[in-house]
Motif scaffolding. Structure first.
Motif, PDB file in Angstrom:
ATOM      1  N   LEU A  30     -46.178 -14.359 -55.360  1.00  0.00           N
ATOM      2  CA  LEU A  30     -47.570 -14.074 -55.021  1.00  0.00           C
ATOM      3  C   LEU A  30     -48.515 -14.450 -56.162  1.00  0.00           C
ATOM      4  O   LEU A  30     -49.613 -14.958 -55.919  1.00  0.00           O
ATOM      5  CB  LEU A  30     -47.729 -12.610 -54.621  1.00  0.00           C
ATOM      6  CG  LEU A  30     -47.043 -12.239 -53.302  1.00  0.00           C
ATOM      7  CD1 LEU A  30     -47.149 -10.740 -53.054  1.00  0.00           C
ATOM      8  CD2 LEU A  30     -47.608 -13.028 -52.139  1.00  0.00           C
ATOM      9  N   ALA A  31     -48.100 -14.252 -57.406  1.00  0.00           N
ATOM     10  CA  ALA A  31     -48.914 -14.682 -58.552  1.00  0.00           C
ATOM     11  C   ALA A  31     -49.057 -16.199 -58.555  1.00  0.00           C
ATOM     12  O   ALA A  31     -50.141 -16.730 -58.843  1.00  0.00           O
ATOM     13  CB  ALA A  31     -48.288 -14.200 -59.856  1.00  0.00           C
ATOM     14  N   TYR A  62     -50.498  -7.987 -49.375  1.00  0.00           N
ATOM     15  CA  TYR A  62     -51.452  -8.943 -49.956  1.00  0.00           C
ATOM     16  C   TYR A  62     -52.689  -8.212 -50.469  1.00  0.00           C
ATOM     17  O   TYR A  62     -53.223  -8.541 -51.526  1.00  0.00           O
ATOM     18  CB  TYR A  62     -51.841 -10.016 -48.929  1.00  0.00           C
ATOM     19  CG  TYR A  62     -50.676 -10.808 -48.392  1.00  0.00           C
ATOM     20  CD1 TYR A  62     -49.485 -10.950 -49.109  1.00  0.00           C
ATOM     21  CD2 TYR A  62     -50.752 -11.429 -47.158  1.00  0.00           C
ATOM     22  CE1 TYR A  62     -48.422 -11.685 -48.606  1.00  0.00           C
ATOM     23  CE2 TYR A  62     -49.690 -12.166 -46.656  1.00  0.00           C
ATOM     24  CZ  TYR A  62     -48.529 -12.290 -47.378  1.00  0.00           C
ATOM     25  OH  TYR A  62     -47.482 -13.021 -46.882  1.00  0.00           O
ATOM     26  N   ARG A  63     -53.148  -7.207 -49.717  1.00  0.00           N
ATOM     27  CA  ARG A  63     -54.307  -6.421 -50.169  1.00  0.00           C
ATOM     28  C   ARG A  63     -53.997  -5.703 -51.475  1.00  0.00           C
ATOM     29  O   ARG A  63     -54.824  -5.658 -52.392  1.00  0.00           O
ATOM     30  CB  ARG A  63     -54.709  -5.408 -49.094  1.00  0.00           C
ATOM     31  CG  ARG A  63     -56.018  -4.681 -49.447  1.00  0.00           C
ATOM     32  CD  ARG A  63     -56.344  -3.568 -48.497  1.00  0.00           C
ATOM     33  NE  ARG A  63     -55.496  -2.426 -48.821  1.00  0.00           N
ATOM     34  CZ  ARG A  63     -54.964  -1.601 -47.931  1.00  0.00           C
ATOM     35  NH1 ARG A  63     -55.174  -1.772 -46.655  1.00  0.00           N
ATOM     36  NH2 ARG A  63     -54.206  -0.596 -48.318  1.00  0.00           N
ATOM     37  N   MET A  64     -52.792  -5.168 -51.607  1.00  0.00           N
ATOM     38  CA  MET A  64     -52.403  -4.466 -52.834  1.00  0.00           C
ATOM     39  C   MET A  64     -52.359  -5.429 -54.019  1.00  0.00           C
ATOM     40  O   MET A  64     -52.811  -5.094 -55.116  1.00  0.00           O
ATOM     41  CB  MET A  64     -51.052  -3.776 -52.645  1.00  0.00           C
ATOM     42  CG  MET A  64     -51.131  -2.604 -51.695  1.00  0.00           C
ATOM     43  SD  MET A  64     -49.581  -1.724 -51.265  1.00  0.00           S
ATOM     44  CE  MET A  64     -48.318  -2.469 -52.194  1.00  0.00           C
ATOM     45  N   PHE A  70     -57.766  -7.745 -58.952  1.00  0.00           N
ATOM     46  CA  PHE A  70     -59.138  -8.023 -58.538  1.00  0.00           C
ATOM     47  C   PHE A  70     -60.079  -8.313 -59.697  1.00  0.00           C
ATOM     48  O   PHE A  70     -60.905  -9.223 -59.622  1.00  0.00           O
ATOM     49  CB  PHE A  70     -59.691  -6.873 -57.689  1.00  0.00           C
ATOM     50  CG  PHE A  70     -61.041  -7.192 -57.115  1.00  0.00           C
ATOM     51  CD1 PHE A  70     -61.166  -8.098 -56.076  1.00  0.00           C
ATOM     52  CD2 PHE A  70     -62.178  -6.606 -57.629  1.00  0.00           C
ATOM     53  CE1 PHE A  70     -62.404  -8.416 -55.548  1.00  0.00           C
ATOM     54  CE2 PHE A  70     -63.429  -6.912 -57.114  1.00  0.00           C
ATOM     55  CZ  PHE A  70     -63.540  -7.819 -56.074  1.00  0.00           C
ATOM     56  N   GLU A  71     -59.971  -7.559 -60.762  1.00  0.00           N
ATOM     57  CA  GLU A  71     -60.884  -7.770 -61.897  1.00  0.00           C
ATOM     58  C   GLU A  71     -60.790  -9.204 -62.416  1.00  0.00           C
ATOM     59  O   GLU A  71     -61.803  -9.862 -62.627  1.00  0.00           O
ATOM     60  CB  GLU A  71     -60.580  -6.776 -63.012  1.00  0.00           C
ATOM     61  CG  GLU A  71     -61.580  -6.843 -64.147  1.00  0.00           C
ATOM     62  CD  GLU A  71     -61.329  -5.775 -65.194  1.00  0.00           C
ATOM     63  OE1 GLU A  71     -61.680  -6.034 -66.354  1.00  0.00           O
ATOM     64  OE2 GLU A  71     -60.797  -4.707 -64.865  1.00  0.00           O
ATOM     65  N   GLU A  72     -59.578  -9.678 -62.601  1.00  0.00           N
ATOM     66  CA  GLU A  72     -59.380 -11.045 -63.093  1.00  0.00           C
ATOM     67  C   GLU A  72     -59.780 -12.082 -62.036  1.00  0.00           C
ATOM     68  O   GLU A  72     -60.463 -13.056 -62.337  1.00  0.00           O
ATOM     69  CB  GLU A  72     -57.907 -11.250 -63.496  1.00  0.00           C
ATOM     70  CG  GLU A  72     -57.621 -12.602 -64.093  1.00  0.00           C
ATOM     71  CD  GLU A  72     -58.305 -12.845 -65.438  1.00  0.00           C
ATOM     72  OE1 GLU A  72     -58.567 -14.026 -65.735  1.00  0.00           O
ATOM     73  OE2 GLU A  72     -58.579 -11.888 -66.170  1.00  0.00           O
ATOM     74  N   LYS A  91     -62.926  -4.781 -50.771  1.00  0.00           N
ATOM     75  CA  LYS A  91     -62.861  -3.459 -51.398  1.00  0.00           C
ATOM     76  C   LYS A  91     -61.454  -2.944 -51.149  1.00  0.00           C
ATOM     77  O   LYS A  91     -60.887  -3.159 -50.074  1.00  0.00           O
ATOM     78  CB  LYS A  91     -63.865  -2.492 -50.773  1.00  0.00           C
ATOM     79  CG  LYS A  91     -65.302  -2.834 -51.046  1.00  0.00           C
ATOM     80  CD  LYS A  91     -66.212  -1.829 -50.381  1.00  0.00           C
ATOM     81  CE  LYS A  91     -67.644  -2.277 -50.545  1.00  0.00           C
ATOM     82  NZ  LYS A  91     -68.564  -1.524 -49.715  1.00  0.00           N
ATOM     83  N   LYS A  92     -60.911  -2.254 -52.136  1.00  0.00           N
ATOM     84  CA  LYS A  92     -59.574  -1.706 -51.927  1.00  0.00           C
ATOM     85  C   LYS A  92     -59.634  -0.593 -50.898  1.00  0.00           C
ATOM     86  O   LYS A  92     -60.669   0.017 -50.674  1.00  0.00           O
ATOM     87  CB  LYS A  92     -58.968  -1.228 -53.238  1.00  0.00           C
ATOM     88  CG  LYS A  92     -59.669  -0.056 -53.873  1.00  0.00           C
ATOM     89  CD  LYS A  92     -58.960   0.344 -55.148  1.00  0.00           C
ATOM     90  CE  LYS A  92     -59.620   1.574 -55.750  1.00  0.00           C
ATOM     91  NZ  LYS A  92     -58.896   2.050 -56.898  1.00  0.00           N
ATOM     92  N   ASN A  93     -58.515  -0.389 -50.251  1.00  0.00           N
ATOM     93  CA  ASN A  93     -58.325   0.707 -49.299  1.00  0.00           C
ATOM     94  C   ASN A  93     -59.168   0.626 -48.036  1.00  0.00           C
ATOM     95  O   ASN A  93     -59.465   1.652 -47.429  1.00  0.00           O
ATOM     96  CB  ASN A  93     -58.541   2.074 -49.979  1.00  0.00           C
ATOM     97  CG  ASN A  93     -57.533   2.315 -51.076  1.00  0.00           C
ATOM     98  OD1 ASN A  93     -56.380   1.905 -50.977  1.00  0.00           O
ATOM     99  ND2 ASN A  93     -57.960   2.969 -52.138  1.00  0.00           N
ATOM    100  N   ILE A  94     -59.572  -0.570 -47.625  1.00  0.00           N
ATOM    101  CA  ILE A  94     -60.183  -0.693 -46.302  1.00  0.00           C
ATOM    102  C   ILE A  94     -59.199  -1.450 -45.418  1.00  0.00           C
ATOM    103  O   ILE A  94     -58.441  -2.300 -45.891  1.00  0.00           O
ATOM    104  CB  ILE A  94     -61.565  -1.391 -46.328  1.00  0.00           C
ATOM    105  CG1 ILE A  94     -61.459  -2.841 -46.791  1.00  0.00           C
ATOM    106  CG2 ILE A  94     -62.558  -0.626 -47.157  1.00  0.00           C
ATOM    107  CD1 ILE A  94     -62.733  -3.634 -46.575  1.00  0.00           C
TER     108      ILE A  94
END
Length: 105
Positions: A30-31, A62-64, A70-72, A91-94
């Motif tokens: 995935l990276a 994929y969301r996780m 996300f920051e990078e 946004k996380k957790n949607i």
């Protein structure tokens, strides 16, 4: 817009989206995929990439991965989540049906 399909190549040289290899290299793969998306969008900055999991579990995975990085990722990319109401900024957790990634111009 380009669709990204993730899967294993089977004996017939076809992509099998449903196979679970489970050989311990998921995070590395995935990276690598995220890195390749960045390279592609650097070369073609006006294009976008769409992808989703073929199951709810894979889409959540994929969301996780996006959440963890996300920051990078958001330094150079704009990431959208596909929801019942269309595409919204990630946004996380949607609940997410898919992802659309664009290069920041």
């Amino acid at each position: 817009m380009y669709a990204l399909i993730l899967g294993d190549v089977n004996a017939n040289d076809e992509i099998d989206e449903y196979k679970v290899s489970d050989n311990g290299d998921r995070n590395k793969i995935l990276a690598t995929v995220i890195n390749i998306i960045g390279i592609h969008l650097n070369k073609y900055p006006k294009r976008s990439i769409y992808f989703t999991g073929n199951t709810l579990v894979r889409t959540r995975l994929y969301r996780m991965v996006i959440t963890l990085n996300f920051e990078e990722l958001s330094k150079n990319l704009i990431i959208y989540s596909q929801t019942d109401n269309g595409f919204v900024p990630f946004k996380k957790n949607i609940h997410t049906k898919g992802f659309l990634i664009k290069r920041k111009l």
